[in-house]
Scaffold this motif. Structure first.
Motif, short mmCIF file in Angstrom:
data_model
loop_
_atom_site.label_atom_id
_atom_site.label_comp_id
_atom_site.label_asym_id
_atom_site.label_seq_id
_atom_site.Cartn_x
_atom_site.Cartn_y
_atom_site.Cartn_z
N GLU A 34 0.81 -1.22 0.00
CA GLU A 34 0.00 0.00 0.00
C GLU A 34 0.85 1.27 0.00
O GLU A 34 0.55 2.21 -0.73
CB GLU A 34 -0.94 0.01 1.21
CG GLU A 34 -1.85 1.23 1.26
CD GLU A 34 -2.84 1.18 2.40
OE1 GLU A 34 -2.90 2.17 3.17
OE2 GLU A 34 -3.55 0.16 2.53
N GLN A 35 1.89 1.31 0.79
CA GLN A 35 2.72 2.51 0.88
C GLN A 35 3.44 2.80 -0.44
O GLN A 35 3.58 3.96 -0.85
CB GLN A 35 3.72 2.39 2.03
CG GLN A 35 3.08 2.38 3.41
CD GLN A 35 2.13 3.55 3.61
OE1 GLN A 35 2.47 4.71 3.34
NE2 GLN A 35 0.91 3.25 4.06
N LYS A 36 3.86 1.75 -1.13
CA LYS A 36 4.49 1.94 -2.43
C LYS A 36 3.47 2.40 -3.47
O LYS A 36 3.79 3.17 -4.38
CB LYS A 36 5.17 0.65 -2.88
CG LYS A 36 6.41 0.30 -2.07
CD LYS A 36 7.06 -0.96 -2.59
CE LYS A 36 8.32 -1.29 -1.78
NZ LYS A 36 8.96 -2.55 -2.26
N LEU A 37 2.25 1.92 -3.34
CA LEU A 37 1.19 2.35 -4.26
C LEU A 37 0.93 3.85 -4.12
O LEU A 37 0.72 4.56 -5.11
CB LEU A 37 -0.11 1.59 -3.97
CG LEU A 37 -0.16 0.12 -4.38
CD1 LEU A 37 -1.41 -0.53 -3.80
CD2 LEU A 37 -0.13 -0.03 -5.88
N LEU A 38 0.94 4.35 -2.90
CA LEU A 38 0.60 5.75 -2.63
C LEU A 38 1.79 6.69 -2.81
O LEU A 38 1.59 7.91 -2.86
CB LEU A 38 0.06 5.88 -1.20
CG LEU A 38 -1.22 5.08 -0.88
CD1 LEU A 38 -1.61 5.27 0.57
CD2 LEU A 38 -2.36 5.50 -1.81
N ARG A 39 2.98 6.16 -2.92
CA ARG A 39 4.18 6.99 -2.99
C ARG A 39 4.14 7.96 -4.18
O ARG A 39 3.89 7.57 -5.32
CB ARG A 39 5.43 6.11 -3.10
CG ARG A 39 6.76 6.85 -3.02
CD ARG A 39 7.89 5.85 -2.97
NE ARG A 39 7.81 5.02 -1.76
CZ ARG A 39 8.47 3.87 -1.59
NH1 ARG A 39 9.21 3.39 -2.58
NH2 ARG A 39 8.35 3.20 -0.46
N GLY A 40 4.34 9.24 -3.89
CA GLY A 40 4.40 10.25 -4.94
C GLY A 40 3.05 10.73 -5.45
O GLY A 40 2.98 11.56 -6.35
N THR A 41 1.95 10.22 -4.86
CA THR A 41 0.62 10.61 -5.34
C THR A 41 0.01 11.75 -4.54
O THR A 41 -0.94 12.40 -5.01
CB THR A 41 -0.35 9.41 -5.26
OG1 THR A 41 -0.55 9.06 -3.88
CG2 THR A 41 0.19 8.21 -6.03
N GLY A 42 0.52 11.97 -3.34
CA GLY A 42 -0.12 12.96 -2.46
C GLY A 42 -1.36 12.41 -1.79
O GLY A 42 -2.12 13.14 -1.15
N ILE A 43 -1.60 11.11 -1.94
CA ILE A 43 -2.72 10.42 -1.28
C ILE A 43 -2.14 9.63 -0.11
O ILE A 43 -1.09 8.98 -0.25
CB ILE A 43 -3.44 9.46 -2.25
CG1 ILE A 43 -3.90 10.20 -3.51
CG2 ILE A 43 -4.63 8.81 -1.57
CD1 ILE A 43 -4.40 9.28 -4.62
N PHE A 44 -2.79 9.67 1.04
CA PHE A 44 -2.30 8.98 2.23
C PHE A 44 -3.29 7.91 2.66
O PHE A 44 -4.47 7.94 2.30
CB PHE A 44 -2.06 9.99 3.35
CG PHE A 44 -1.08 11.08 2.96
CD1 PHE A 44 0.28 10.86 3.05
CD2 PHE A 44 -1.55 12.29 2.48
CE1 PHE A 44 1.19 11.85 2.68
CE2 PHE A 44 -0.65 13.29 2.10
CZ PHE A 44 0.72 13.06 2.20
N SER A 45 -2.79 6.98 3.46
CA SER A 45 -3.62 5.84 3.87
C SER A 45 -4.93 6.27 4.51
O SER A 45 -5.99 5.69 4.26
CB SER A 45 -2.84 4.94 4.84
OG SER A 45 -1.74 4.33 4.18
N GLU A 46 -4.86 7.32 5.34
CA GLU A 46 -6.08 7.78 6.01
C GLU A 46 -7.10 8.37 5.04
O GLU A 46 -8.30 8.37 5.31
CB GLU A 46 -5.75 8.79 7.11
CG GLU A 46 -4.94 9.99 6.65
CD GLU A 46 -3.43 9.80 6.81
OE1 GLU A 46 -2.73 10.80 7.01
OE2 GLU A 46 -2.98 8.63 6.74
#
Length: 334
Positions: A34-46
């Motif tokens: 999940e963290q690699k998916l969100l990296r660089g997108t400005g989208i966070f897990s929360e």
């Protein structure tokens, strides 16, 4: 129409909890981090669990990350399948309570900026068939194929959800038959054609009249009213320009900008942010029209020129050759 109603790729107006979370869940289920998916997108897990809005640009970066990490060739189809249930408390109630699936298809543009902002479908009717030609509504570029395949898969799932049946959709793809054809057959069925001029969904008009299982006029109207009260954007910028170009064949960029309440420089800049230009959009619309009238409907030059507002047949032939690379006669022979 005030320009504030036109959705662009940088507007933070898309529901992270539905769109981004659906894609993340599909990718993580196949081993992605999940963290690699969100990296660089400005989208966070929360953000995936809240009502925070994200932009189309952010989501396209997420798609790029998912494509690199996903183990398999069916990411778009799996995402499309998951997407319908993601909107179970949002747009889905309207579609569920329509009288028949033709009503669902007509309503898709109303909900587009919420559930499928990345592409739109221009409808043509010919004989007993309905053609939905898919168009890039957000400047998706490399991600357009992913978005279009996901849309097709979601449409199949939506039809089954509403009618309880697998409706006989056919799909045309503007690229070669892939090696992993089984993924297409599992996701969309066997009515597939490749190396076609457009990304198109086709279906018999009578099949679209398949009744929905939970048709309820009162519930449908309530769901629509609630959605319209919350809707921020009516249409995307690119779709608005295309829509107007279909009915204003000789429109200029300054004239279009004035209609949209923008300066010519601002409209030019906004289109550049979507990796396109006014001229490219104009040619795209005209190419689509020319191919449909000449190649699909097999109209003669005079009939096609009239539909496309040409008064001179010679100019029409030259224009078709420039747009498509083929003469009108060659298109009719395909």
């Amino acid at each position: 129409m005030p320009h504030t109603q036109l959705l662009t790729r940088t507007d933070k107006a898309l529901p992270a909890r539905q769109l981004a979370n659906a894609l993340v869940q599909v990718a993580v289920a196949r081993g992605a981090d999940e963290q690699k998916l969100l990296r660089g997108t400005g989208i966070f897990s929360e953000d995936l669990l809240t009502s925070r809005a994200i932009s189309a640009e952010q989501f396209m970066k997420l798609v790029g990350n998912a494509q690199k990490q996903y183990s398999g060739d069916d990411l778009a189809f799996q995402f499309g399948h998951y997407l319908v249930s993601a909107f179970v408390n949002d747009a889905l109630p309207y579609f569920t309570h329509t009288a028949h699936f033709a009503e669902c298809v007509r309503a898709i543009p109303v909900f587009q900026t919420r559930i499928c902002p990345f592409l739109s479908a221009h409808r043509y009717d010919y004989n007993d068939e309905v053609f939905l030609v898919l168009q890039d509504a957000m400047g998706c570029a490399k991600q357009f194929v992913f978005m279009a395949e996901a849309f097709c898969a979601a449409l199949m799932v939506l039809a089954r959800h509403c009618t309880g049946k697998r409706l006989p959709f056919s799909f045309d793809f503007p690229y070669r038959r892939p090696r992993h054809i089984q993924e297409y057959e599992e996701g969309l069925g066997f009515r597939l054609r490749f190396e076609q001029p457009f990304f198109t969904v086709r279906i018999n008009r009578q099949a679209l009249l398949t009744p929905c299982l939970q048709a309820n006029q009162a519930f449908k109207q309530f769901a629509l009213r609630r959605y319209l009260e919350q809707r921020q954007f009516r249409r995307t910028l690119l779709d608005t320009v295309r829509f107007r170009l279909r009915y204003q064949a000789v429109a200029t960029l300054p004239a279009m900008a004035k209609q949209l309440g923008l300066s010519p420089a601002t409209l030019k800049r906004k289109l550049a942010e979507h990796d396109t230009t006014f001229s490219l959009l104009h040619d795209d619309v005209r190419r689509q029209q020319a191919i449909f009238y000449l190649q699909v409907q097999k109209l003669n030059n005079e009939q096609s020129a009239l539909k496309m507002a040409f008064s001179d047949i010679t100019n029409f032939r030259r224009a078709v050759k420039r747009w498509t690379g083929s003469t009108p006669s060659q298109l009719r022979e395909v």
